[in-house]
Design a protein around this motif. Structure first.
Motif, short mmCIF file in Angstrom:
data_model
loop_
_atom_site.label_atom_id
_atom_site.label_comp_id
_atom_site.label_asym_id
_atom_site.label_seq_id
_atom_site.Cartn_x
_atom_site.Cartn_y
_atom_site.Cartn_z
N TRP A 143 59.42 -19.28 11.25
CA TRP A 143 59.61 -20.50 12.03
C TRP A 143 58.81 -20.39 13.32
CZ3 TRP A 143 64.17 -21.89 15.62
CH2 TRP A 143 64.11 -23.25 15.98
N ARG A 144 58.21 -21.49 13.71
CA ARG A 144 57.47 -21.56 14.97
C ARG A 144 58.00 -22.74 15.76
NH1 ARG A 144 50.87 -21.06 15.29
NH2 ARG A 144 50.76 -20.17 17.40
N PRO A 145 59.04 -22.54 16.59
CA PRO A 145 59.68 -23.66 17.27
C PRO A 145 58.77 -24.32 18.29
CG PRO A 145 60.54 -21.58 18.08
CD PRO A 145 59.65 -21.26 16.93
N SER A 146 59.06 -25.58 18.55
CA SER A 146 58.27 -26.34 19.52
C SER A 146 58.98 -26.45 20.87
CB SER A 146 58.00 -27.75 18.97
OG SER A 146 59.21 -28.40 18.64
N ILE A 147 59.99 -25.61 21.09
CA ILE A 147 60.70 -25.61 22.37
C ILE A 147 60.63 -24.21 22.97
CG2 ILE A 147 62.27 -27.48 21.71
CD1 ILE A 147 64.39 -25.43 21.07
N PRO A 148 60.74 -24.09 24.30
CA PRO A 148 60.69 -22.77 24.94
C PRO A 148 61.81 -21.89 24.38
CG PRO A 148 60.52 -24.54 26.56
CD PRO A 148 60.89 -25.18 25.26
N PRO A 149 61.56 -20.56 24.31
CA PRO A 149 60.42 -19.80 24.83
C PRO A 149 59.23 -19.68 23.87
CG PRO A 149 62.12 -18.29 24.09
CD PRO A 149 62.65 -19.66 23.86
N TYR A 150 59.14 -20.53 22.86
CA TYR A 150 57.96 -20.62 21.98
C TYR A 150 57.68 -19.33 21.21
CZ TYR A 150 57.11 -24.71 24.93
OH TYR A 150 57.25 -25.88 25.61
N TYR A 151 58.72 -18.56 20.91
CA TYR A 151 58.51 -17.38 20.08
C TYR A 151 58.15 -17.82 18.66
CZ TYR A 151 60.88 -14.59 23.68
OH TYR A 151 61.23 -13.97 24.86
N SER A 152 57.35 -17.00 17.99
CA SER A 152 57.12 -17.18 16.56
C SER A 152 57.90 -16.10 15.83
CB SER A 152 55.62 -17.05 16.23
OG SER A 152 54.88 -18.09 16.83
N TYR A 153 58.67 -16.51 14.83
CA TYR A 153 59.53 -15.57 14.11
C TYR A 153 58.85 -15.18 12.80
CZ TYR A 153 62.99 -17.00 17.53
OH TYR A 153 63.65 -17.24 18.71
N ILE A 154 58.68 -13.87 12.62
CA ILE A 154 57.94 -13.31 11.49
C ILE A 154 58.89 -12.47 10.64
CG2 ILE A 154 55.87 -12.04 10.82
CD1 ILE A 154 55.31 -14.45 12.60
#
Length: 495
Positions: free
Chosen positions: A458-469
């Motif tokens: 998931w790559r959220p569009s809200i802060p803190p903008y982490y990408s989950y791998i």
């Protein structure tokens, strides 16, 4: 005169007959349904107006939270009342989805308001209407005071875009974080204020802190923001040494004369008290007065560290989660024009186990494949996969993934395969992410490499903008025929 009276009596008789006919032709369920729909629209207007304003009064936020909960419950009851019996009606799509419904839901729909499912749902519908009506009356004064709070700058987005770019249902919690950050300590106080935030994995603790820090009232209050994890607490605090060096060199931004710093400590496991004591005492020596500390953790042991009341985050109630999921799934389309898809969406939402990741990933998939056949296939796949996982491991797959434990996930287009999610981690928005997404594994026919590989969860569009791998590996499943053939060859009895 007689003709006039005759005309008046005739008109009265006509209106009386019309009234009686209308009364008889409109069942009680329809009247309750219509009243609840109007009450929900009024509540939604109040809540959306409140979300667009900078409310600082905690009692008002709490009252708005209660109204929001009542609205979510009302929408859930209304959708259940309207759409669950829809599969009883004939049509080409009925055979596709009828196997999802229990026999009690397949009663005749010729008399929809007096059939047994409707009669059973009418009680909860009236209860939701009474509760929501009472809540709206209670907030009459609140609506008047609401106008005195300044507006927040916001583009006129559609609701599904707004929900995809903000924290859903956390307005009161964000305001509590902001109030903590803005609170002034007594002059000369050397103790740091500490706010503990407790909640399960992936419930939004880091996102909540980031939203509070990015508020315009807080943005310039702290000259530096430092994030520390549990490993840095035991490694002589390298980030804290940087803070001390900044203080000694007097290199903190001059735009903030108090030179306040904010330390955010993120703990995934239990608290190491020795490491915390070292951090706290070192902070008192190095960090300027007026600085603050926020501690986020899955363990409630951090509550004792707080100097103020802790914040506890929980997963959304299923009524609120359904409102969130439905809005993301249908986007700008009117859900009422797709009653069969609404019922499927309700059942799919239940399989997500309250997961925010699951809501964003699955709603995006359904939006891109807006077809009842595909949605039916997704529901069948999810139910079978979850049932298999629970029978084998005794738990929902999302629970194991949240605990970062190996989890077996099926593939919809390749039933002879499954993939194992070994672990998950997060990276910053500046780092490169894998091209393969986890939904490509679950629902697509993408060509996969051998061995372990990374996918984007998931790559959220809200802060803190982490990408989950996630690190995964695909496994081939042996069919029953293959097992029998192998057992005969090896002369091994299968139990």
């Amino acid at each position: 005169m007689e003709s006039f009276l005759s005309a008046v009596l005739g008109e009265l008789m006509t209106r009386s007959v019309s009234f009686i006919i209308n009364k008889c032709s409109n069942p009680p369920g329809l009247a309750v349904e219509d009243s609840l729909q109007r009450a929900l629209l009024r509540a939604q207007v109040i809540i959306e107006e409140a979300v667009g304003r900078q409310i600082t009064n905690q009692a008002m936020l709490q009252q708005l939270g209660l109204l929001r909960d009542a609205m979510h419950r009302g929408y859930y009851k209304l959708d259940t009342f309207r759409y669950q019996p829809q599969y009883a009606e004939g049509g080409k799509d009925h055979q596709t989805v009828s196997h999802f419904m229990s026999p009690s839901k397949l009663t005749s729909a010729r008399d929809p308001y007096f059939s047994s499912p409707r009669a059973q749902n009418l009680g909860p519908l009236r209860e939701a209407l009474d509760r929501l009506t009472s809540m709206i009356v209670d907030v009459n004064e609140l609506v008047i005071f609401l106008m005195s709070y300044p507006r927040l700058y916001r583009q006129p987005y559609s609701m599904h875009i707004l929900l995809g770019n903000c924290m859903f249902g956390r307005q009161m919690e964000v305001e509590l974080v902001i109030n903590f950050l803005l609170h002034e300590q007594p002059h000369g106080s050397e103790e740091f204020e500490v706010l503990p935030i407790v909640g399960p994995a992936r419930v939004g603790k880091s996102t909540l802190v980031t939203h509070g820090c990015k508020d315009e009232r807080v943005r310039d209050r702290f000259s530096e923001l430092f994030f520390l994890n549990e490993h840095e607490l035991t490694d002589e605090n390298p980030a804290l040494r940087e803070v001390c060096a900044m203080k000694n060199q007097n290199s903190v931004s001059k735009c903030n004369k108090d030179k306040r710093l904010l330390l955010v400590v993120e703990l995934a496991g239990d608290l190491n008290e020795d490491a915390w004591n070292r951090l706290y005492h070192a902070s008192r020596q190095c960090v300027p007065s007026g600085s603050k500390i926020i501690v986020t953790s899955r363990s409630d042991k951090v509550v004792k560290l707080g100097t103020t009341r802790p914040l506890t985050l929980k997963y959304l109630p299923h009524e609120a989660y359904w409102y969130f999921f439905k809005t993301l799934t249908f986007g700008s389309m009117d859900p009422e024009t797709h009653p069969r898809l609404i019922q499927l969406a309700m059942e799919i939402a239940k399989t997500q186990n309250g997961s925010f990741d699951g809501a964003y990933i699955t709603s995006s998939l359904l939006r891109d494949n807006f077809d009842i056949q595909f949605w039916s296939k997704v529901l069948t796949f999810l139910r079978q996969m979850i049932q298999k996982h629970v029978s084998k491991f005794g738990d929902h797959p999302s629970h194991l993934m949240n605990q970062n434990r190996p989890t077996q996930i099926g593939r919809m287009v390749a039933p002879c395969q499954e993939f194992v999610v070994y672990c998950q981690y997060q990276i910053s928005s500046q780092e490169e992410v894998p091209k393969t997404r986890i939904q490509d594994l679950m629902y697509g026919s993408v060509m996969l490499p051998h061995g372990k590989f990374d996918v984007l969860v998931w790559r959220p569009s809200i802060p803190p903008y982490y990408s989950y791998i996630a690190t995964c590996e695909v496994r081939e499943l042996r069919t029953t025929a293959a097992k029998r053939k192998r057992s005969r060859k090896d002369k091994v009895a299968l139990c």
